[in-house]
Design a protein around this motif. Structure first.
Motif: not given
Length: 181
Positions: A24-27, A29-35, A47-56
């Motif tokens: 879960k931690n690996k996924l 980290t991957l999810f949060q740092h994806m381009a 909305l369940l989850q999103f990463n910073p790239a989506a906000e940008g």
């Protein structure tokens, strides 16, 4: 004997939980740092989850209180559309100055529950390059068309005249053809 079995089961369970948490931690980290941007919704559109790239890419802050229609108001993709065959649906989307390709795909949230995952890929630079290429080709075509039209008209005049044009004028036409080429 029963105590030993329980202790052994507890150890196996603890090890399994530790491995699950590591995955879960690996996924995460991957999810949060994806381009690419990632946004997940439940079967009710929450909305369940999103990463910073989506906000940008979307140019706005997201939070768990938003629904699908808040995040993508102009995009009408129903969960049934992607759940039918399990394949993703690709949509071009303009988010301010950015051009995005959004891939919608079903995700499994539980035994009987599915959700919707949106993967956002920014193709703004590619679109700008394509526009520049089209503009370049149009300009080159225009720049070539004008001299080629002159070359053709003077060459046709020389051919159709069949020697009836004075030599001086004929040489002038040939000079124009050489200049244009």
């Amino acid at each position: 004997e029963l105590t030993e079995t329980f202790n052994e089961m507890a150890g196996v369970l603890e090890q399994t939980l530790r491995e699950v948490q590591e995955e879960k931690n690996k996924l995460s980290t991957l999810f949060q740092h994806m381009a690419d941007g990632m946004v997940a919704f439940d079967d009710q559109g929450q909305l369940l989850q999103f990463n910073p790239a989506a906000e940008g890419m979307l140019g706005r802050k997201l939070d768990e209180n938003l629904r699908y229609t808040d995040v993508f108001p102009e995009v009408q993709v129903r969960q049934e559309d992607v759940a039918k065959d399990g394949k993703s649906i690709e949509i071009d989307f303009a988010a301010g100055p950015r051009f995005l390709k959004i891939y919608f795909a079903p995700i499994r949230l539980g035994r009987d529950t599915t959700g919707l995952m949106a993967v956002l890929h920014d193709f703004t630079e590619q679109r700008k390059l394509d526009d520049s290429r089209r503009e370049f080709v149009a300009n080159v075509s225009h720049e070539l068309r004008t001299p080629l039209t002159n070359v053709r008209s003077y060459a046709e005049t020389l051919r159709d005249a069949g020697g009836d044009i004075p030599q001086e004028m004929s040489n002038s036409f040939l000079d124009i053809i050489i200049t244009e080429t």
